[in-house]
Scaffold this motif. Structure first.
Motif, short mmCIF file in Angstrom:
data_model
loop_
_atom_site.label_atom_id
_atom_site.label_comp_id
_atom_site.label_asym_id
_atom_site.label_seq_id
_atom_site.Cartn_x
_atom_site.Cartn_y
_atom_site.Cartn_z
N LEU A 1 0.80 -1.14 0.14
CA LEU A 1 -0.10 -0.05 0.07
C LEU A 1 0.88 1.29 0.13
O LEU A 1 0.43 2.45 -0.55
N SER B 1 -9.84 3.41 4.36
CA SER B 1 -10.36 2.77 3.09
C SER B 1 -11.78 3.32 2.73
O SER B 1 -12.61 3.80 3.62
N SER B 2 -12.00 3.35 1.26
CA SER B 2 -13.37 3.97 0.94
C SER B 2 -14.28 2.87 1.07
O SER B 2 -15.47 3.25 1.19
N PHE C 1 -11.90 -3.52 3.70
CA PHE C 1 -10.93 -4.93 3.43
C PHE C 1 -11.55 -5.96 3.14
O PHE C 1 -12.59 -6.36 3.76
N LYS D 1 -14.36 0.11 7.76
CA LYS D 1 -13.69 0.63 6.76
C LYS D 1 -12.27 1.41 7.20
O LYS D 1 -11.32 1.34 6.47
N TYR E 1 -0.57 -5.48 2.09
CA TYR E 1 -2.25 -5.79 2.51
C TYR E 1 -2.15 -7.52 1.90
O TYR E 1 -2.03 -7.55 0.74
N SER F 1 -11.15 -0.27 -3.15
CA SER F 1 -11.15 0.74 -2.33
C SER F 1 -9.71 1.80 -2.67
O SER F 1 -8.87 1.28 -3.26
N THR F 2 -9.81 2.96 -2.34
CA THR F 2 -8.60 3.90 -2.02
C THR F 2 -8.46 3.83 -0.65
O THR F 2 -9.00 3.63 0.20
N PHE F 3 -7.12 4.15 -0.77
CA PHE F 3 -6.61 3.96 0.92
C PHE F 3 -5.83 5.37 1.35
O PHE F 3 -5.08 6.02 0.55
#
Length: 656
Positions: free
Chosen positions: A294, A352-353, A356, A391, A448, A459-461
């Protein structure tokens, strides 16, 4: 104690008025820089630096008379720093020194307790140290002359917070001065109430420094000295706030820093061919089908020489095997005040959007390949605490896990040297020709890890990293800014809903009938090539044949006729319930050679943006009709290209 590091020596001159006289004075200070990290609570106190006040005029007393003078030390600057003025903590006369300058040469003047000057002698007596308020101390002096000759100290300098020594009897300007006996143990002035001055307290009650670009900068305590000279010990005529001030008495600077960021970690996509339960292949080899880097966490020393609380032994820094301390990663459970960083653990908070994957973990690695092969070190999974919606993950890595990443298990190294210079990539060590990655030695990568058998949310992180100090230590945690990490998308999956498949049962001369379907695929990325795979979605909902449709470079486009697509989609799906007989599925209506409602799904695992234009061409009339509006897309990588987001339709990719 080692001489204190000079911050700067400032001098200001003011006309300071006393009863019946005007005198000029200067102040100079031996300022110190202290690490902000080592102050965590208000009860902490550090020794104040030395300070000097010089009378550029006369301190004098006639024969068998005296002159009183006061010096007032007042703290200012950031916060509300205070003198440690509780019982037993006030400074004593063993920390006060007076010098007279006779013909330019310094002469030590004895400083005695009140009323102890011998007959026929002279001395400076410390009458009292008065606590005016939390920030203000008043030192009351008397130049006592019991000699029958007037005494004039000409230029006199009073030094505070110094370690004095015995002074033998001497003669100054024809006057016999008393001897100063060997001093008792000195009590140095100390400064406390420092947390509001140097740091912030987080919502959880822990003192933390917001580091890097989030830092609120240096903090400083200033010192103002004002004076009084005249008869008696009153304060009438004492100079006010226009006294002489040096703004650098104690400077608190951040010495250690934590940074988090994306670095070389690429955005990744899930693999639609396996129902998005694994990651698509990364050409650089960063991670695997079940592991994705990530980003990284970097611990570093800033270019600041700042003391720990002993103000004597070492500057506060991350270091390995230092002779004077055993902090950092060398020994756990030993608290230090001599420059060592009392490291307990590191905490990474991941935002996260979309959450996980179930059963996934977060580890640290000394390389972005996030693999334990070769010379690479990977920690065990950090301890995760998830937010209520799942999230946000707060991941804690223990001292032992940090050690395992840095050294593979030996407790001898430092957080400054995490990366492995032999980190092994797809083609070997060092500068890797595939990934373009040259091994570094200053960061830990956040890995991850997904199970590989459950769907992975796209997701975006973002992340925040903290360096947590040991329990019971008086050190603040270092905390990074919140920064973007690598994003995880699901590739692009587009359904061409209005599609006319090619019917091989018809004569070649009439293979398309009256209408011909032409599909145009456009890769509208400026940088990323797009691998194309197509599959029939039959009218009865079953998956049909699939096949590779080639690769489009960045900004490229290509037309496909229905016949070309039929040729390319030659592989049978092994998915249970699939029907590989062609683009049919429902019994054809009267007059139909091919069942209607067959759709074409086009997918790319690499691309983060893709467009498909669909055209119907009438061979009889020559009419060309664009029906692109009937297509649907699952566009999940909004970070990569938010302007291309359209309503979602295709929820998964190719079923091989």
């Amino acid at each position: 104690m080692k001489a204190m590091k000079k911050l700067h020596v400032a001098a200001a001159v003011a006309s300071l008025f006393a009863v019946g006289s005007a005198m000029a004075a200067t102040i100079s200070q031996s300022g110190v820089t202290v690490a902000r990290e080592v102050i965590m609570k208000n009860s902490q106190a550090i020794i104040a630096p030395a300070a000097s006040f010089t009378y550029a005029g006369n301190l004098s007393a006639n024969a068998a008379s005296s002159q009183d003078f006061n010096l007032v030390l007042k703290l200012g600057g950031d916060g509300a720093a205070a003198w440690l003025a509780t019982a037993g903590n006030l400074p004593n006369l063993e920390t006060v020194q007076v010098k007279a300058f006779v013909a330019g040469a310094p002469v030590d003047v004895p400083v005695l307790a009140a009323g102890t000057t011998a007959a026929g002698k002279a001395a400076v007596e410390l009458l009292d140290i008065e606590v005016v308020d939390a920030q203000t101390l008043r030192f009351k002096f008397r130049l006592e002359n019991k000699d029958n000759v007037p005494v004039n100290l000409t230029t006199a300098q009073v030094n505070f917070n110094v370690n004095t020594a015995a002074i033998a009897a001497a003669t100054v300007g024809g006057v016999d001065f008393d001897a100063q006996p060997a001093p008792a143990a000195p009590k140095f002035a100390k400064v406390t109430n420092l947390v509001p001055t140097v740091g912030t307290v987080d919502a959880d009650g822990a003192a933390e420094i917001a580091t890097d670009v989030c830092s609120d900068g240096d903090k400083r305590i200033s010192l103002n000295i004002r004076n009084y000279t005249g008869s008696g010990v009153g304060v009438i005529g004492e100079s006010g706030e226009t006294g002489v001030t040096n703004n650098g008495y104690i400077l608190f600077s951040q010495a250690v820093n934590v940074v988090i960021g994306k670095g070389v970690a690429p955005n990744r996509s899930t693999n639609p061919a396996v129902e998005n339960k694994a990651l698509a292949t990364d050409s650089a080899g960063f991670g695997t089908s079940t592991v994705m880097p990530l980003g990284f966490v970097k611990f570093r020393n800033l270019s600041v020489d700042a003391w720990d609380t002993d103000l004597a032994t070492d500057y506060y820094k991350l270091r390995a095997n230092n002779a004077n301390n055993n902090g950092d990663l060398n020994t756990a459970g030993v608290l230090n005040t001599d420059g060592a960083v009392d490291t307990k653990e590191a905490v990474v908070k991941l935002y996260s959007s979309n959450g996980f994957a179930a059963g996934s973990t977060i580890t640290l690695s000394n390389s972005p390949f996030c693999s334990a092969t070769g010379a690479n070190n990977v920690s065990t999974a950090g301890t995760v605490v998830a937010s209520a919606d799942g999230k946000d993950w707060t991941v804690t890595f223990s001292h032992a896990q940090l050690v395992s990443v840095v050294t593979g298990g030996a407790v001898t190294n430092t957080l400054l040297a995490i990366g492995d210079p032999l980190a092994t990539g797809p083609l070997g060590a060092g500068a890797d020709p595939v990934s373009g990655y040259t091994a570094t030695t200053d960061r830990a990568y956040i890995c991850y890890n997904v199970p590989g058998n459950v769907e992975i949310p796209q997701s975006t992180f973002q992340g925040v990293a903290s360096l947590i100090k040991e329990d019971l230590s008086d050190e603040q945690n270092n905390k990074s800014c919140r920064r973007d990490l690598a994003g995880l998308g699901g590739g692009v999956k587009i359904d061409v809903r209005n599609f006319i498949g090619w019917d091989p049962a018809k004569p070649v001369s009439d293979a398309y009938g009256e209408w011909i379907n032409v599909v145009r695929v456009i890769n509208n990325s400026e940088t990323q090539s797009a691998d194309l795979t197509g599959q029939y979605i039959r009218a009865d909902g079953k998956y049909g044949k699939w096949g590779a449709m080639g690769e489009l470079p960045a900004r490229a486009a290509r037309y496909f006729t229905a016949k070309e697509i039929h040729t390319l989609l030659s592989n049978n799906s092994s998915l249970a319930g699939a029907d590989n007989t062609g683009p049919g599925g429902i019994t054809a209506a009267a007059g139909q050679e091919l069942a209607a409602n067959t759709r074409l799904r086009i997918s790319s695992t690499k691309a983060s943006t893709l467009r498909v234009q669909n055209y119907f061409y009438n061979t009889r009339t020559g009419a060309l009709t664009e029906v692109s509006g009937a297509q649907g897309a699952d566009f999940v990588n909004l970070e990569a290209s938010p302007r291309d987001h359209i309503d979602q339709d295709a929820q998964t990719g190719i079923k091989k």
